[in-house]
Design an enzyme around this catalytic site. Structure first.
Site, PDB file in Angstrom:
ATOM      1  N   MET A   1       0.846  -1.203   0.000  1.00 49.47           N
ATOM      2  CA  MET A   1       0.000   0.000   0.000  1.00 49.47           C
ATOM      3  C   MET A   1       0.880   1.250   0.000  1.00 49.47           C
ATOM      4  O   MET A   1       0.406   2.351   0.288  1.00 49.47           O
ATOM      5  CB  MET A   1      -0.939  -0.007   1.198  1.00 49.47           C
ATOM      6  CG  MET A   1      -1.937  -1.161   1.127  1.00 49.47           C
ATOM      7  SD  MET A   1      -3.439  -0.848   2.037  1.00 49.47           S
ATOM      8  CE  MET A   1      -2.810  -0.668   3.687  1.00 49.47           C
ATOM      9  N   GLY A   2       2.166   1.066  -0.272  1.00 48.66           N
ATOM     10  CA  GLY A   2       3.052   2.225  -0.406  1.00 48.66           C
ATOM     11  C   GLY A   2       3.542   2.789   0.908  1.00 48.66           C
ATOM     12  O   GLY A   2       3.444   2.143   1.942  1.00 48.66           O
TER      13      GLY A   2
ATOM     14  N   LEU B   1       6.700   3.308   1.460  1.00 46.12           N
ATOM     15  CA  LEU B   1       7.605   2.171   1.633  1.00 46.12           C
ATOM     16  C   LEU B   1       8.647   2.405   2.716  1.00 46.12           C
ATOM     17  O   LEU B   1       9.138   3.521   2.896  1.00 46.12           O
ATOM     18  CB  LEU B   1       8.312   1.869   0.302  1.00 46.12           C
ATOM     19  CG  LEU B   1       7.392   1.596  -0.894  1.00 46.12           C
ATOM     20  CD1 LEU B   1       8.229   1.304  -2.142  1.00 46.12           C
ATOM     21  CD2 LEU B   1       6.440   0.439  -0.620  1.00 46.12           C
TER      22      LEU B   1
ATOM     23  N   GLY C   1      10.968  -2.651   5.625  1.00 48.20           N
ATOM     24  CA  GLY C   1      10.226  -3.916   5.585  1.00 48.20           C
ATOM     25  C   GLY C   1       9.847  -4.256   4.149  1.00 48.20           C
ATOM     26  O   GLY C   1      10.125  -5.344   3.641  1.00 48.20           O
ATOM     27  N   HIS C   2       9.227  -3.269   3.483  1.00 42.30           N
ATOM     28  CA  HIS C   2       8.849  -3.490   2.080  1.00 42.30           C
ATOM     29  C   HIS C   2      10.091  -3.773   1.220  1.00 42.30           C
ATOM     30  O   HIS C   2      10.074  -4.648   0.357  1.00 42.30           O
ATOM     31  CB  HIS C   2       8.159  -2.249   1.500  1.00 42.30           C
ATOM     32  CG  HIS C   2       6.898  -1.849   2.195  1.00 42.30           C
ATOM     33  ND1 HIS C   2       6.791  -0.710   2.949  1.00 42.30           N
ATOM     34  CD2 HIS C   2       5.670  -2.422   2.230  1.00 42.30           C
ATOM     35  CE1 HIS C   2       5.554  -0.594   3.414  1.00 42.30           C
ATOM     36  NE2 HIS C   2       4.852  -1.631   2.994  1.00 42.30           N
TER      37      HIS C   2
ATOM     38  N   GLN D   1     -10.240  -2.668   2.249  1.00 43.56           N
ATOM     39  CA  GLN D   1      -9.787  -3.336   3.463  1.00 43.56           C
ATOM     40  C   GLN D   1      -9.795  -2.417   4.688  1.00 43.56           C
ATOM     41  O   GLN D   1      -9.347  -2.806   5.752  1.00 43.56           O
ATOM     42  CB  GLN D   1      -8.410  -3.980   3.264  1.00 43.56           C
ATOM     43  CG  GLN D   1      -7.261  -3.024   3.056  1.00 43.56           C
ATOM     44  CD  GLN D   1      -6.009  -3.749   2.600  1.00 43.56           C
ATOM     45  OE1 GLN D   1      -5.942  -4.265   1.484  1.00 43.56           O
ATOM     46  NE2 GLN D   1      -5.003  -3.801   3.454  1.00 43.56           N
TER      47      GLN D   1
ATOM     48  N   ARG E   1       2.420   2.886   9.602  1.00 46.10           N
ATOM     49  CA  ARG E   1       1.612   3.573  10.625  1.00 46.10           C
ATOM     50  C   ARG E   1       2.437   4.076  11.802  1.00 46.10           C
ATOM     51  O   ARG E   1       1.917   4.829  12.625  1.00 46.10           O
ATOM     52  CB  ARG E   1       0.507   2.644  11.130  1.00 46.10           C
ATOM     53  CG  ARG E   1      -0.589   2.407  10.093  1.00 46.10           C
ATOM     54  CD  ARG E   1      -1.792   1.690  10.682  1.00 46.10           C
ATOM     55  NE  ARG E   1      -2.921   1.697   9.772  1.00 46.10           N
ATOM     56  CZ  ARG E   1      -3.317   0.639   9.046  1.00 46.10           C
ATOM     57  NH1 ARG E   1      -2.660  -0.503   9.118  1.00 46.10           N
ATOM     58  NH2 ARG E   1      -4.366   0.738   8.248  1.00 46.10           N
TER      59      ARG E   1
HETATM   60  P1  AMP Z   1       1.458  -2.889   3.470  1.00 50.00           P
HETATM   61  O1  AMP Z   1       2.020  -1.839   2.580  1.00 50.00           O
HETATM   62  O2  AMP Z   1       1.387  -2.501   4.905  1.00 50.00           O
HETATM   63  O3  AMP Z   1       0.162  -3.476   2.932  1.00 50.00           O
HETATM   64  O4  AMP Z   1       2.489  -4.093   3.435  1.00 50.00           O
HETATM   65  C1  AMP Z   1       2.894  -4.668   2.226  1.00 50.00           C
HETATM   66  C2  AMP Z   1       3.689  -5.915   2.541  1.00 50.00           C
HETATM   67  O5  AMP Z   1       4.820  -5.562   3.346  1.00 50.00           O
HETATM   68  C3  AMP Z   1       2.885  -6.947   3.376  1.00 50.00           C
HETATM   69  O6  AMP Z   1       3.171  -8.244   2.878  1.00 50.00           O
HETATM   70  C4  AMP Z   1       3.440  -6.746   4.771  1.00 50.00           C
HETATM   71  O7  AMP Z   1       3.344  -7.902   5.572  1.00 50.00           O
HETATM   72  C5  AMP Z   1       4.892  -6.406   4.482  1.00 50.00           C
HETATM   73  N1  AMP Z   1       5.496  -5.708   5.613  1.00 50.00           N
HETATM   74  C6  AMP Z   1       4.986  -4.650   6.294  1.00 50.00           C
HETATM   75  N2  AMP Z   1       5.794  -4.321   7.317  1.00 50.00           N
HETATM   76  C7  AMP Z   1       6.835  -5.196   7.287  1.00 50.00           C
HETATM   77  C8  AMP Z   1       8.002  -5.378   8.096  1.00 50.00           C
HETATM   78  N3  AMP Z   1       8.251  -4.601   9.133  1.00 50.00           N
HETATM   79  N4  AMP Z   1       8.850  -6.373   7.773  1.00 50.00           N
HETATM   80  C9  AMP Z   1       8.603  -7.184   6.701  1.00 50.00           C
HETATM   81  N5  AMP Z   1       7.516  -7.062   5.911  1.00 50.00           N
HETATM   82  C10 AMP Z   1       6.638  -6.079   6.200  1.00 50.00           C
END
Ligand code: AMP
Length: 280
Positions: free
Chosen positions: A30-31, A33, A36-37, A61, A187
């Site tokens: 969802m950007g 970034l 983690g991403h 969602q 967040r």
């Molecule tokens: P989101 O942008 O929050 O929808 O996350 C996109 C992807 O990044 C999802 O598969 C999350 O589980 C993964 N993600 C988010 N935070 C982390 C993190 N701290 N470490 C590893 N992957 C992450």
């Protein structure tokens, strides 16, 4: 890196790649970034010739009272980060094309969605599965990379892949953390200075539980009490602290080999989730 926003163009690119025998690894996001991403993107490179990253803040969602409107967005920075990471395709679909006015389909994976985050966010996973199913049909990846941070989401998508026969291999990538242990999250930026410090209690709880479980598997109730006290003494409002069988999220039983400890808490209005898989 090429940026694509049209669904037809994305599908055309994927079909062409298949014709050339090039495999595709896909990282949906969802950007806004963070590392983690970026670790998911790095991981994706190991699995395929082409890496596709999508950015789409998926309204379906988010519940009415959630942060869809204020969810952090910075497409310019995200695009630069993807470029630096040598992403091949950045796919940024338009809302109107993803969800035209007459859009009326749903995808629901029953069972795994009725605990943990599924309780306080009842329609959340249906929103996730519909957008992920659409993205799978648009990007046509061979491999998808999801983060363990959203562990329940990983299991639900895995089940959807199996039930609906998507020819896709799902890889779960480890959680990337700040130096003090807080899991990276888009967040985290909502937290004020005090909450940011208090939020480290989540990871401290996970580590404490892991150590205790390895030493003293018998006393789950005691561990649960200690963790919830630690979180509450840091002003966390607890949504859940749960021990589950990591294989299928069934209730924890002695003898489970992989135990999931999942935590969801609120600091003010910011809801954070984290988890650990404890091998015993
Ligand atoms: P989101 O942008 O929050 O929808 O996350 C996109 C992807 O990044 C999802 O598969 C999350 O589980 C993964 N993600 C988010 N935070 C982390 C993190 N701290 N470490 C590893 N992957 C992450």
């Amino acid at each position: 890196m090429k940026t694509i926003s049209s669904i037809e163009e994305m599908q055309f690119f994927s079909t062409e790649s298949k014709h050339k025998n090039l495999s595709i690894a896909f990282v949906p996001t969802m950007g806004f970034l963070h590392e983690g991403h970026l670790s998911l993107i790095e991981n994706a490179k190991k699995y395929a010739d082409i890496v596709v990253v999508s950015i789409f803040v998926n309204s379906k969602q988010f519940a009415e009272n959630e942060d869809f409107g204020s969810y952090p967005r910075d497409l310019k920075r995200d695009s630069e980060l993807c470029e630096d990471k040598k992403v091949d395709i950045l796919f940024i679909p338009e809302v109107d094309e993803m969800y035209p006015n007459d859009f009326s389909s749903t995808v629901k994976v029953s069972g795994i969605d009725n605990h943990l985050c599924g309780i306080s966010r009842p329609d959340h996973f249906e929103g996730v599965t519909i957008v992920v199913a659409k993205l799978f049909n648009i990007v046509r990846p061979d491999t998808v990379i999801f983060g363990q941070k959203d562990y329940q989401q990983c299991l639900i998508v895995q089940k959807m892949i199996k039930d609906l026969n998507f020819p896709i291999n799902l890889i779960i990538s480890p959680i990337i953390r700040e130096v003090d242990g807080l899991a990276k999250s888009s967040r985290n930026k909502y937290l004020n200075e005090d909450q940011r410090k208090q939020a480290t209690s989540i990871y401290r709880s996970l580590c404490f539980a892991e150590k205790q479980m390895k030493e003293d598997l018998g006393d789950i109730d005691k561990i649960y009490k200690e963790i919830t006290n630690l979180l509450k003494s840091n002003d966390a409002e607890i949504d859940y602290v749960e021990f589950k069988n990591a294989e299928d999220l069934s209730p924890f039983k002695h003898g489970n080999k992989h135990i999931l400890l999942a935590i969801a808490v609120r600091f003010g209005t910011t809801r954070l989730i984290d988890n650990i898989i404890i091998e015993v």
